[in-house]
Design a protein around this motif. Structure first.
Motif, mmCIF file in Angstrom:
data_model
loop_
_atom_site.group_PDB
_atom_site.id
_atom_site.type_symbol
_atom_site.label_atom_id
_atom_site.label_comp_id
_atom_site.label_asym_id
_atom_site.label_seq_id
_atom_site.Cartn_x
_atom_site.Cartn_y
_atom_site.Cartn_z
ATOM 1 N N ALA A 9 41.728 45.331 30.501
ATOM 2 C CA ALA A 9 42.259 44.105 31.088
ATOM 3 C C ALA A 9 42.074 44.154 32.602
ATOM 4 O O ALA A 9 42.535 45.085 33.266
ATOM 5 C CB ALA A 9 43.728 43.941 30.744
ATOM 6 N N GLY A 12 44.286 39.570 37.082
ATOM 7 C CA GLY A 12 43.816 38.335 37.702
ATOM 8 C C GLY A 12 44.224 38.216 39.157
ATOM 9 O O GLY A 12 45.071 38.963 39.659
ATOM 10 N N THR A 17 47.605 35.831 35.167
ATOM 11 C CA THR A 17 46.243 35.794 34.634
ATOM 12 C C THR A 17 45.666 37.206 34.514
ATOM 13 O O THR A 17 45.961 38.084 35.324
ATOM 14 C CB THR A 17 45.304 34.962 35.520
ATOM 15 N N SER A 18 44.854 37.382 33.511
ATOM 16 C CA SER A 18 44.063 38.599 33.348
ATOM 17 C C SER A 18 42.854 38.250 32.497
ATOM 18 O O SER A 18 42.827 37.207 31.834
ATOM 19 C CB SER A 18 44.878 39.727 32.705
ATOM 20 N N THR A 19 41.860 39.113 32.520
ATOM 21 C CA THR A 19 40.632 38.879 31.779
ATOM 22 C C THR A 19 40.245 40.160 31.054
ATOM 23 O O THR A 19 40.278 41.244 31.641
ATOM 24 C CB THR A 19 39.486 38.472 32.730
ATOM 25 N N ASP A 20 39.862 40.035 29.791
ATOM 26 C CA ASP A 20 39.479 41.204 28.999
ATOM 27 C C ASP A 20 37.980 41.475 29.131
ATOM 28 O O ASP A 20 37.151 40.572 28.981
ATOM 29 C CB ASP A 20 39.811 40.996 27.524
ATOM 30 N N PRO A 80 33.027 38.842 32.240
ATOM 31 C CA PRO A 80 33.901 37.803 31.694
ATOM 32 C C PRO A 80 34.474 36.890 32.759
ATOM 33 O O PRO A 80 34.842 35.747 32.465
ATOM 34 C CB PRO A 80 35.005 38.608 30.992
ATOM 35 N N LEU A 81 34.533 37.371 34.007
ATOM 36 C CA LEU A 81 35.010 36.491 35.085
ATOM 37 C C LEU A 81 34.054 35.315 35.257
ATOM 38 O O LEU A 81 34.486 34.163 35.420
ATOM 39 C CB LEU A 81 35.110 37.274 36.394
ATOM 40 N N ALA A 84 34.210 32.244 32.951
ATOM 41 C CA ALA A 84 35.242 31.230 33.205
ATOM 42 C C ALA A 84 34.895 30.299 34.364
ATOM 43 O O ALA A 84 35.641 29.358 34.634
ATOM 44 C CB ALA A 84 36.576 31.920 33.486
ATOM 45 N N ALA A 149 39.738 40.660 41.317
ATOM 46 C CA ALA A 149 39.256 40.915 39.959
ATOM 47 C C ALA A 149 37.763 41.209 39.968
ATOM 48 O O ALA A 149 37.286 42.077 39.225
ATOM 49 C CB ALA A 149 39.564 39.714 39.069
#
Length: 380
Positions: A9, A12, A17-20, A80-81, A84, A149
């Motif tokens: 994780a 964010g 917020t967070s991103t896997d 993954p950032l 988005a 991030a």
């Protein structure tokens, strides 16, 4: 069986917020060789992810059969950032929308960061010297305190790749034939990769000017060699950017073909104890990136191409016409856009409305272009 999925994780930059970030590992931890593969660092470039989607089950099955002879680390969608980053139904996966920085630019120059750490620790043993350098890099990465991030992502992926012997960064172009970017001193060592991919070109530069991911580790060892000429330091990481055609080419059949070629390449190197399959035809040898023209327009307009991908052109030959969209002859006048070198069309622009300064084609030649020598060699 060691095939595993990993999830990290990323904290964010805004509340809640967070991103896997997902990755996979396979093969024995004790293997002498480590292979690192990642795709979609430019998150809007998906053909590499499609290829790894098909390669992962092949690695899983080989792992279960005990035929992997290397340790594999795979990030099928490494950014993954960037996934988005959308605006008005358009995916902006190439740039960090907060900073404007290209995700595949400005990666760190590692040798200055570790030069003091390794001073006095190098010996006459090449393998030991590589271990010293890799330990210093790992310690430097661990000491960083990422402030965003995007910086977390960079440090995590760099840590995963820093001790790999083979690093493959899967990308694609806009509308393009298959090609590779790599360092000149890694050729002809990576010619087998070019052959298995069936590339139209392998473009080489020691420093393309942008701090791309594939240049980080070769540059580390190259600079270490030059600064410590009295100690044996091998170029311990072979790295390349693999350009899998164009952005619109994320098709299942291409992914299967590309995964089979990657598997054949790895098996051909003995990294998988499996039949590599029919040996590929020999691809063209390396060409200096300075001999590739990035053809740009000097005014806005609507493109009408006169050439196809792979077509050979000569200097002065029209590659496209630019239809005027303003002025006294708006939508009437056509201005030819001329090739500046002899070569073949490697890539074109899929967007036909272009603004001033837009790159509309890459032309791969054989002669160094004076204006390109020693300059910034990338498109953006």
């Amino acid at each position: 069986m060691s095939f595993q999925q990993h999830r990290i994780a990323l904290a964010g930059d805004t509340p809640g917020t967070s991103t896997d970030l997902y990755s996979y590992t396979a093969g024995p931890d004790s293997a002498d060789t480590k292979v690192y593969l990642q795709a979609a660092l430019h998150a809007d470039e998906q053909p590499g992810t499609m290829a790894l989607h098909h390669l992962l089950p092949m690695l899983r099955d080989a792992d279960a059969a005990g035929t992997l002879r290397a340790r594999f680390v795979v990030f099928p969608s490494v950014n993954p950032l960037g996934l988005a980053n959308r605006s008005l139904r358009h995916h902006i996966g190439r740039y960090d929308t907060e900073s404007g920085v290209n995700y595949n630019r400005r990666w760190p120059d590692l040798y200055p960061a570790i030069a003091d750490t390794i001073a006095g620790r190098l010996t006459a043993d090449p393998a030991a010297n590589v271990a010293v350098i890799r330990a210093a890099v790992a310690a430097w990465i661990d000491a960083q305190r990422p402030g965003s991030a995007a910086q977390q992502l960079r440090m995590l992926t760099l840590k995963a790749a820093h001790d790999a012997d083979l690093v493959l960064d899967l990308h694609c172009d806009d509308e393009s034939l298959m090609h590779i970017f790599t360092s000149p001193d890694l050729m002809p060592g990576l010619q087998d990769l070019a052959d298995w991919m069936g590339v139209a070109a392998t473009l080489t530069a020691e420093d393309s000017g942008g701090g791309s991911f594939d240049e980080v580790l070769p540059a580390l060892y190259r600079k270490a060699q030059r600064a410590n000429a009295d100690h044996p330091i091998p170029l311990a990481t072979a790295a390349a950017t693999l350009e899998y055609r164009g952005q619109a080419d994320s098709f299942d059949h291409f992914g299967k073909t590309d995964a089979a070629a990657l598997f054949g390449f790895l098996a051909g190197r003995g990294l998988i104890a499996a039949d590599a399959g029919q040996p590929p035809q020999t691809a063209p040898g390396p060409t200096a990136l300075e001999a590739t023209e990035v053809l740009r327009v000097d005014r806005p307009g609507l493109l009408a191409y006169r050439v196809e991908l792979g077509e050979h052109v000569t200097a002065g030959q029209p590659v496209a016409d630019l239809i005027a969209m303003d002025g006294p002859e708006a939508f009437l006048a056509r201005t030819p856009i001329l090739a500046g070198t002899d070569g073949f069309i490697l890539s074109r622009s899929s967007a036909k409305y272009v603004r001033r300064g837009t790159s509309i084609a890459k032309i791969v030649g054989t002669q160094i272009i004076p204006s390109r020598a020693g300059g910034y060699l990338l498109e953006d």
